[in-house]
Scaffold this motif. Structure first.
Motif, PDB file in Angstrom:
ATOM      1  N   GLU A  84     -50.806 -34.699 -67.054  1.00 21.26           N
ATOM      2  CA  GLU A  84     -50.563 -34.010 -68.321  1.00 21.26           C
ATOM      3  C   GLU A  84     -49.572 -34.812 -69.166  1.00 21.26           C
ATOM      4  O   GLU A  84     -48.500 -35.205 -68.699  1.00 21.26           O
ATOM      5  N   VAL A  85     -49.927 -35.040 -70.412  1.00 18.65           N
ATOM      6  CA  VAL A  85     -49.096 -35.818 -71.331  1.00 18.65           C
ATOM      7  C   VAL A  85     -48.638 -34.918 -72.470  1.00 18.65           C
ATOM      8  O   VAL A  85     -49.449 -34.237 -73.095  1.00 18.65           O
ATOM      9  N   THR A  86     -47.323 -34.966 -72.719  1.00 17.59           N
ATOM     10  CA  THR A  86     -46.757 -34.169 -73.805  1.00 17.59           C
ATOM     11  C   THR A  86     -45.989 -35.085 -74.745  1.00 17.59           C
ATOM     12  O   THR A  86     -45.083 -35.821 -74.312  1.00 17.59           O
ATOM     13  N   VAL A  87     -46.357 -35.051 -76.013  1.00 17.23           N
ATOM     14  CA  VAL A  87     -45.663 -35.809 -77.046  1.00 17.23           C
ATOM     15  C   VAL A  87     -44.957 -34.800 -77.931  1.00 17.23           C
ATOM     16  O   VAL A  87     -45.593 -33.944 -78.543  1.00 17.23           O
ATOM     17  N   ASP A  88     -43.622 -34.901 -77.986  1.00 14.55           N
ATOM     18  CA  ASP A  88     -42.837 -33.873 -78.679  1.00 14.55           C
ATOM     19  C   ASP A  88     -42.000 -34.489 -79.796  1.00 14.55           C
ATOM     20  O   ASP A  88     -41.044 -35.223 -79.543  1.00 14.55           O
ATOM     21  N   ASP A  89     -42.390 -34.218 -81.039  1.00 14.20           N
ATOM     22  CA  ASP A  89     -41.621 -34.581 -82.230  1.00 14.20           C
ATOM     23  C   ASP A  89     -41.241 -36.071 -82.242  1.00 14.20           C
ATOM     24  O   ASP A  89     -40.095 -36.440 -82.483  1.00 14.20           O
ATOM     25  N   VAL A  90     -42.216 -36.925 -82.000  1.00 10.78           N
ATOM     26  CA  VAL A  90     -41.976 -38.364 -81.892  1.00 10.78           C
ATOM     27  C   VAL A  90     -42.036 -39.028 -83.265  1.00 10.78           C
ATOM     28  O   VAL A  90     -42.945 -38.763 -84.060  1.00 10.78           O
ATOM     29  N   SER A  91     -41.063 -39.883 -83.532  1.00 11.11           N
ATOM     30  CA  SER A  91     -41.053 -40.717 -84.735  1.00 11.11           C
ATOM     31  C   SER A  91     -40.864 -42.173 -84.317  1.00 11.11           C
ATOM     32  O   SER A  91     -40.147 -42.468 -83.356  1.00 11.11           O
ATOM     33  N   PHE A  92     -41.511 -43.059 -85.056  1.00  7.67           N
ATOM     34  CA  PHE A  92     -41.439 -44.483 -84.705  1.00  7.67           C
ATOM     35  C   PHE A  92     -41.798 -45.327 -85.920  1.00  7.67           C
ATOM     36  O   PHE A  92     -42.646 -44.947 -86.738  1.00  7.67           O
ATOM     37  N   SER A  93     -41.138 -46.488 -86.041  1.00  2.00           N
ATOM     38  CA  SER A  93     -41.489 -47.455 -87.079  1.00  2.00           C
ATOM     39  C   SER A  93     -41.199 -48.850 -86.556  1.00  2.00           C
ATOM     40  O   SER A  93     -40.280 -49.045 -85.749  1.00  2.00           O
ATOM     41  N   TYR A  94     -42.011 -49.807 -86.991  1.00  3.09           N
ATOM     42  CA  TYR A  94     -41.770 -51.192 -86.615  1.00  3.09           C
ATOM     43  C   TYR A  94     -40.576 -51.768 -87.381  1.00  3.09           C
ATOM     44  O   TYR A  94     -39.892 -52.648 -86.903  1.00  3.09           O
ATOM     45  N   ARG A  95     -40.375 -51.240 -88.599  1.00  5.48           N
ATOM     46  CA  ARG A  95     -39.246 -51.655 -89.431  1.00  5.48           C
ATOM     47  C   ARG A  95     -38.549 -50.418 -89.952  1.00  5.48           C
ATOM     48  O   ARG A  95     -39.182 -49.409 -90.236  1.00  5.48           O
ATOM     49  N   ASP A  96     -37.231 -50.534 -90.098  1.00  2.35           N
ATOM     50  CA  ASP A  96     -36.461 -49.374 -90.537  1.00  2.35           C
ATOM     51  C   ASP A  96     -36.879 -48.909 -91.928  1.00  2.35           C
ATOM     52  O   ASP A  96     -36.795 -47.719 -92.241  1.00  2.35           O
ATOM     53  N   ASP A  97     -37.299 -49.857 -92.756  1.00  3.40           N
ATOM     54  CA  ASP A  97     -37.633 -49.498 -94.133  1.00  3.40           C
ATOM     55  C   ASP A  97     -39.103 -49.142 -94.320  1.00  3.40           C
ATOM     56  O   ASP A  97     -39.567 -48.971 -95.449  1.00  3.40           O
TER      57      ASP A  97
ATOM     58  N   LEU B 240     -44.557 -36.548 -84.628  1.00  5.29           N
ATOM     59  CA  LEU B 240     -45.853 -36.416 -83.953  1.00  5.29           C
ATOM     60  C   LEU B 240     -45.701 -35.582 -82.688  1.00  5.29           C
ATOM     61  O   LEU B 240     -44.851 -35.862 -81.848  1.00  5.29           O
ATOM     62  N   SER B 241     -46.517 -34.548 -82.558  1.00  4.47           N
ATOM     63  CA  SER B 241     -46.499 -33.708 -81.354  1.00  4.47           C
ATOM     64  C   SER B 241     -47.926 -33.437 -80.912  1.00  4.47           C
ATOM     65  O   SER B 241     -48.806 -33.193 -81.749  1.00  4.47           O
ATOM     66  N   LEU B 242     -48.161 -33.507 -79.611  1.00  5.59           N
ATOM     67  CA  LEU B 242     -49.471 -33.167 -79.068  1.00  5.59           C
ATOM     68  C   LEU B 242     -49.330 -32.954 -77.564  1.00  5.59           C
ATOM     69  O   LEU B 242     -48.368 -33.391 -76.938  1.00  5.59           O
ATOM     70  N   THR B 243     -50.314 -32.273 -77.011  1.00  6.96           N
ATOM     71  CA  THR B 243     -50.355 -32.057 -75.571  1.00  6.96           C
ATOM     72  C   THR B 243     -51.756 -32.382 -75.061  1.00  6.96           C
ATOM     73  O   THR B 243     -52.752 -31.875 -75.593  1.00  6.96           O
ATOM     74  N   ALA B 244     -51.817 -33.252 -74.050  1.00  7.21           N
ATOM     75  CA  ALA B 244     -53.094 -33.613 -73.429  1.00  7.21           C
ATOM     76  C   ALA B 244     -53.128 -32.988 -72.039  1.00  7.21           C
ATOM     77  O   ALA B 244     -52.342 -33.352 -71.160  1.00  7.21           O
ATOM     78  N   ARG B 245     -54.022 -32.015 -71.845  1.00  3.01           N
ATOM     79  CA  ARG B 245     -54.104 -31.299 -70.582  1.00  3.01           C
ATOM     80  C   ARG B 245     -54.751 -32.169 -69.500  1.00  3.01           C
ATOM     81  O   ARG B 245     -55.549 -33.058 -69.801  1.00  3.01           O
ATOM     82  N   PRO B 246     -54.433 -31.891 -68.250  1.00  5.57           N
ATOM     83  CA  PRO B 246     -55.057 -32.639 -67.150  1.00  5.57           C
ATOM     84  C   PRO B 246     -56.577 -32.552 -67.205  1.00  5.57           C
ATOM     85  O   PRO B 246     -57.140 -31.458 -67.395  1.00  5.57           O
ATOM     86  N   GLY B 247     -57.226 -33.666 -67.084  1.00  2.00           N
ATOM     87  CA  GLY B 247     -58.674 -33.721 -67.081  1.00  2.00           C
ATOM     88  C   GLY B 247     -59.298 -33.679 -68.454  1.00  2.00           C
ATOM     89  O   GLY B 247     -60.521 -33.751 -68.577  1.00  2.00           O
ATOM     90  N   HIS B 248     -58.486 -33.573 -69.501  1.00  2.00           N
ATOM     91  CA  HIS B 248     -59.015 -33.514 -70.847  1.00  2.00           C
ATOM     92  C   HIS B 248     -59.182 -34.913 -71.441  1.00  2.00           C
ATOM     93  O   HIS B 248     -58.454 -35.836 -71.111  1.00  2.00           O
ATOM     94  N   MET B 249     -60.144 -34.984 -72.342  1.00  2.91           N
ATOM     95  CA  MET B 249     -60.340 -36.205 -73.116  1.00  2.91           C
ATOM     96  C   MET B 249     -59.782 -35.962 -74.515  1.00  2.91           C
ATOM     97  O   MET B 249     -60.200 -35.049 -75.215  1.00  2.91           O
ATOM     98  N   VAL B 250     -58.796 -36.789 -74.905  1.00  3.38           N
ATOM     99  CA  VAL B 250     -58.191 -36.689 -76.224  1.00  3.38           C
ATOM    100  C   VAL B 250     -58.650 -37.902 -77.040  1.00  3.38           C
ATOM    101  O   VAL B 250     -58.379 -39.044 -76.660  1.00  3.38           O
TER     102      VAL B 250
END
Length: 646
Positions: A399-412, A419-429
């Motif tokens: 099971e994969v949980t992504v909770d309120d994720v932010s990311f950038s290659y450059r600060d500007d 980004l938030s999402l949940t991938a249940r066991p055995g599921h295809m996302v």
């Protein structure tokens, strides 16, 4: 898709990383520190060098004694027999030959007696023994030095290789492969050659200068002063030339890296270049970089090459002065002919090591410039260390949980925000969206190729940053759009997914990945050897091999980044059926442009601008008539709107 290294947001492309040239001394000190770890070998090398130089330095003085024996014999034979040396000198003065008388009085001569061949033979034998012993010590020094230098370079090469595996993906995204390869191969080889040649030459030359200077002072302080006058002039000339040539050597190796990157890129994309008729443009770019390398190389070599003729010119002036003054000293009886002969030989040997030191600066500058480029890799920032007490997920649900994720290659340039999402066991996302939406970036974050700026990603309840990267990736299988194979058999390439798998497991994975249907027609079957570029199999067949490799790994988390983009429609359908079996009880993330491949996904995430704008099943998203509906219609209904551009 956001593809790191391929023009994704925030990633600079196409340039060699900026190089800040360090001074000569710290780089030499750093190289010396690596050699200093072998102290015992260095002590023996130094002792052998000292012994060899001392024996070599003694030889001209002894040869001068042999000259005195011959000259004394010739002069003695010309003097009257039966008289003493004092009587012969007095007779010469009575005849008015005072200069000759002064010279005879200073010589060890017996009137009427010729050359003492016994003494001459003993002297020449001693010289021969000294030369042989000196050569043996020099051979020992060369042998030990070779072992020491090559061992040091081997460790340096190993350290660079180890460092490369610990560098973050960001480093490779911003460094052209040809430039990196040039540093790992050309620059390390250049350091090896420079150390091998310069240490031996410099050690011998410096010791020789000291030994010869001592011998010259013993013979004649006056002549020694004349010889020494050229030293500060030679040192000044060498320092000035070396200072001017350093930037050109740095430019030379930087241009070499840029040219290698250009050649590697052109060879890799040869077919594309031909198809689009850009061969002339590539050739022009090659000529431009080749010209830049030529310009920096000839400047570096020309400027550093001035050192040797300058020192030779000063040495020739020194030789003339010593010959004139020495001749006057022999005539006055202050020195013997053998001493002047030995001193002239010493003076030539004195300028020779200075010339060698000057010429070595050419190679030293080149080697230090390469060393600085290697140290750039060793000093590069590595990935954050794994936690000292890593956590291990309980169970393998996936099971994969992504909770309120932010990311950038450059600060500007923000890319993914909240980004938030949940991938249940055995599921295809499935992750879909226009190019640049951040789909591949999500995968990079899941694999910890990059770390999130904020928020968390968890696997079975454990945050991935609390796990070791090895543990995370061991639980993950990944098939990329760009397939990668190594030189070896097809069987070995599939077995790369699990080195401990037996042959039956490899064959089962090959059948599941539909590799068997094309391997069976190959003459050598699974023992067919392919090269690093996958030569001998098509692009689609290469992709099937990488999919079979993922099957064999039996991961808990499966990531497919356009994994079926290189196969035909029929094979794609077969692979999808195989994937369904593979995905049973496993969580899978599928990045796809062809929406037909993700219709049966449990959850479809629609991304735009780094955000999830929609999520749901295929039918739910079609009914919603939103972003997914527009994407789907753009592929199957031909209704391309401005909203789908990206």
């Amino acid at each position: 898709m956001t593809r790191p290294g391929g023009g994704g947001p925030g990633i600079p492309m196409g340039g060699v990383p900026g190089e800040k040239a360090r001074s000569f001394k710290p780089s030499v000190k750093r190289l010396g520190g690596r050699l200093a770890t072998r102290r015992l070998s260095l002590v023996v090398i130094f002792a052998a060098a000292v012994g060899s130089v001392v024996l070599t330095a003694l030889s001209p003085r002894i040869l001068g004694h042999a000259t005195d024996i011959i000259f004394s014999g010739v002069i003695g034979k010309s003097l009257p027999d039966g008289v003493s040396k004092a009587q012969a000198v007095a007779g010469l003065r009575e005849r008015g030959d005072g200069t000759f008388a002064d010279m005879v009085s200073s010589m060890n001569v017996t009137p009427g007696t010729g050359v003492d061949f016994g003494a001459l033979g003993s002297t020449l034998t001693l010289v021969l023994v000294l030369y042989v012993a000196s050569a043996l010590l020099a051979w020992l020094m060369s042998l030990l030095l070779n072992v020491t230098v090559q061992s040091t370079v081997r460790e340096l090469r190993t350290e660079v290789e180890d460092k490369i595996h610990r560098l973050p993906l960001r480093y490779f995204d911003t460094t052209p492969r040809g430039e990196l390869l040039s540093r790992v191969t050309n620059d390390i080889d250049n350091v090896s050659q420079s150390l091998q040649q310069t240490i031996s030459q410099l050690l011998n030359s410096l010791l020789m200068v000291i030994a010869i200077l001592v011998m010259m002072l013993i013979i004649s302080p006056l002549l020694s002063l004349i010889a020494i006058i050229t030293v500060p002039l030679a040192v000044l000339a060498t320092a000035m030339v070396a200072k001017r040539s350093k930037p050109h050597f740095l430019a030379q190796w930087k241009s070499t890296g840029a040219l290698n990157a250009q050649v590697e890129e052109a060879f890799t994309g040869h077919e594309v270049i031909k198809v689009f008729g850009r061969a002339q443009e590539v050739a022009d770019r090659f000529d431009e970089r080749n010209e830049s390398l030529y310009a920096s190389s000839w400047r570096a070599q020309f400027i550093s090459g001035i050192i040797m003729p300058t020192i030779m010119f000063l040495g020739n002036l020194n030789y003339v002065a010593i010959a004139v003054v020495g001749g006057l000293r022999v005539a006055s009886g202050s020195l013997s002919l053998g001493e002047v002969q030995a001193f002239i030989q010493y003076s030539r040997q004195f300028t020779q090591p200075l010339t060698q030191i000057g010429s070595m600066f050419n190679l030293m500058q080149s080697g230090v410039a390469s060393a600085e480029r290697i140290f750039d890799i060793l000093d590069a920032e590595v990935e954050d260390a794994d936690p000292e007490s890593p956590k291990v997920p309980v169970g393998d649900a996936g099971e994969v949980t992504v909770d309120d994720v932010s990311f950038s290659y450059r600060d500007d340039a923000p890319l993914i925000e909240a980004l938030s999402l949940t991938a249940r066991p055995g599921h295809m996302v499935a992750i879909v969206g226009p190019t640049g939406a951040g789909k591949t970036t999500v995968v990079n974050l899941l694999m910890r190729f990059y770390d999130v700026d904020s928020g968390t990603i968890s696997l079975d309840g454990v945050e991935t940053r609390d796990m070791t990267r090895a543990d995370l990736r061991e639980r993950t299988g990944m098939v990329l759009q760009d397939s990668w194979l190594f030189g070896g058999t097809i069987r070995e390439n599939i077995a790369y997914g699990d080195p401990d798998a037996d042959d039956a497991a490899v064959m089962a994975a090959a059948r599941a990945g539909h590799v068997d249907h094309f391997v069976s027609i190959l003459p050598d079957g699974y023992d067919t050897v392919i090269d690093e570029e996958g030569g001998g199999v098509s692009a689609g067949e290469k992709q099937l091999i990488t999919i079979a490799r993922a099957f064999l790994a039996q991961p808990r988390l499966l990531i497919l980044d356009e994994a079926t983009s290189s196969v035909d429609t029929r094979t794609e359908l077969l692979i999808q059926k195989a994937m369904q079996a593979l995905r049973a009880d496993r969580t899978s993330f599928v990045i796809a442009h062809r929406l037909s491949t993700v219709r049966d996904a449990d959850t479809i995430l629609v991304m735009e601008g780094g955000k999830i704008v929609e999520q749901g099943s295929h039918d739910e998203l079609i009914d919603a008539r939103g972003a997914y509906f527009r994407l789907y219609n753009s592929q199957f209904a031909g209704t391309v709107t401005a909203d789908t551009d990206g």
